[in-house]
Design a protein around this motif. Sequence first.
Motif, PDB file in Angstrom:
ATOM      1  N   PRO A 119       0.650  55.983  41.215  1.00 19.97           N
ATOM      2  CA  PRO A 119       1.695  55.692  40.306  1.00 19.97           C
ATOM      3  C   PRO A 119       1.986  56.092  39.167  1.00 19.97           C
ATOM      4  O   PRO A 119       2.780  56.531  38.577  1.00 19.97           O
ATOM      5  N   GLU A 120       0.709  56.378  38.648  1.00 17.64           N
ATOM      6  CA  GLU A 120       0.885  56.534  37.164  1.00 17.64           C
ATOM      7  C   GLU A 120       1.056  58.284  37.049  1.00 17.64           C
ATOM      8  O   GLU A 120       1.838  58.407  36.042  1.00 17.64           O
ATOM      9  N   ALA A 121       0.421  59.004  37.882  1.00 18.94           N
ATOM     10  CA  ALA A 121       0.809  60.307  37.882  1.00 18.94           C
ATOM     11  C   ALA A 121       2.161  60.592  38.358  1.00 18.94           C
ATOM     12  O   ALA A 121       2.808  61.414  37.676  1.00 18.94           O
ATOM     13  N   PHE A 122       2.539  60.001  39.316  1.00 16.72           N
ATOM     14  CA  PHE A 122       4.043  60.233  39.740  1.00 16.72           C
ATOM     15  C   PHE A 122       4.845  59.897  38.851  1.00 16.72           C
ATOM     16  O   PHE A 122       5.655  60.655  38.427  1.00 16.72           O
ATOM     17  N   GLU A 123       5.089  58.763  38.062  1.00 19.75           N
ATOM     18  CA  GLU A 123       5.920  58.372  37.073  1.00 19.75           C
ATOM     19  C   GLU A 123       5.789  59.418  35.915  1.00 19.75           C
ATOM     20  O   GLU A 123       6.945  59.698  35.268  1.00 19.75           O
ATOM     21  N   HIS A 124       4.652  59.707  35.574  1.00 17.29           N
ATOM     22  CA  HIS A 124       4.371  61.005  34.529  1.00 17.29           C
ATOM     23  C   HIS A 124       5.129  62.288  34.737  1.00 17.29           C
ATOM     24  O   HIS A 124       5.974  62.676  33.951  1.00 17.29           O
ATOM     25  N   ARG A 125       4.956  62.654  35.942  1.00 13.33           N
ATOM     26  CA  ARG A 125       5.571  63.878  36.315  1.00 13.33           C
ATOM     27  C   ARG A 125       6.981  63.650  36.584  1.00 13.33           C
ATOM     28  O   ARG A 125       8.049  64.661  36.280  1.00 13.33           O
ATOM     29  N   TYR A 136       4.445  49.948  43.758  1.00 13.36           N
ATOM     30  CA  TYR A 136       4.530  50.859  44.909  1.00 13.36           C
ATOM     31  C   TYR A 136       3.781  50.020  45.972  1.00 13.36           C
ATOM     32  O   TYR A 136       3.108  49.350  45.821  1.00 13.36           O
ATOM     33  N   LEU A 137       4.230  50.261  47.470  1.00 14.57           N
ATOM     34  CA  LEU A 137       3.693  49.755  48.603  1.00 14.57           C
ATOM     35  C   LEU A 137       2.402  50.324  48.841  1.00 14.57           C
ATOM     36  O   LEU A 137       1.829  51.443  48.367  1.00 14.57           O
ATOM     37  N   PRO A 138       1.448  49.288  49.339  1.00 20.76           N
ATOM     38  CA  PRO A 138       0.079  49.888  49.657  1.00 20.76           C
ATOM     39  C   PRO A 138       0.327  51.126  50.461  1.00 20.76           C
ATOM     40  O   PRO A 138       0.962  51.143  51.560  1.00 20.76           O
ATOM     41  N   GLY A 139      -0.571  52.407  50.375  1.00 17.36           N
ATOM     42  CA  GLY A 139      -0.646  53.117  51.282  1.00 17.36           C
ATOM     43  C   GLY A 139       0.611  54.324  50.815  1.00 17.36           C
ATOM     44  O   GLY A 139       0.679  55.231  51.494  1.00 17.36           O
ATOM     45  N   ALA A 140       1.269  53.916  49.627  1.00 20.20           N
ATOM     46  CA  ALA A 140       2.421  55.061  49.362  1.00 20.20           C
ATOM     47  C   ALA A 140       1.904  56.399  49.065  1.00 20.20           C
ATOM     48  O   ALA A 140       2.624  57.416  49.341  1.00 20.20           O
ATOM     49  N   PHE A 141       0.690  56.640  48.583  1.00 17.05           N
ATOM     50  CA  PHE A 141       0.195  57.926  48.340  1.00 17.05           C
ATOM     51  C   PHE A 141      -0.848  58.099  49.382  1.00 17.05           C
ATOM     52  O   PHE A 141      -1.574  59.338  49.026  1.00 17.05           O
ATOM     53  N   ASP A 142      -0.923  57.829  50.475  1.00  6.54           N
ATOM     54  CA  ASP A 142      -1.751  58.223  51.531  1.00  6.54           C
ATOM     55  C   ASP A 142      -1.588  59.617  52.037  1.00  6.54           C
ATOM     56  O   ASP A 142      -2.228  60.523  52.404  1.00  6.54           O
TER      57      ASP A 142
END
Length: 159
Positions: free
Chosen positions: A119-125, A3-9
Amino acid sequence: MNYLPGAFDTPLWYIVMHLKGASGILTQKRYCDVLARRLNRDQANSLISVDDYLLLPDAMYLMVQEEALKLDLWWPAFRDQLLEELKELYMAELIAGGTAAPVVNLVWEPVTYELITGPEAFEHRANEMLFLPVRKGLAPDPEYYPYNSVNNKAGIDLQ
């Protein structure tokens, strides 16, 4: 995944809504059209963006990213207006089918939402949404289930 830095900002939310009172309607085209129209309008107005979705006969799963509105402002209006549109359509369908004085008691219950923080939470969901139709016996493979982000039969604009 990288994931790009800041992807979950920008806040990304995982929302699950179960519809009670009209079994199986969320995967019927006319009801999907109502949902897609509402989500696509909110995206066109840059209120939110939909990253991923899954529609089961009685439940909706969304990954929604905040844009112009925070979840606590967008969500209640979206949820309530969508429910009213679904009720109107369902009531009209019952009347057209010959039901005299139908009583429609649709409710979202339960409704949950979770902030995706990495990213872990995103991939899980995302994996949960992808494989849930298979686990529920609705499709032999996620690629064969029409009402998800992979096949997008509902016609929801994906970001």
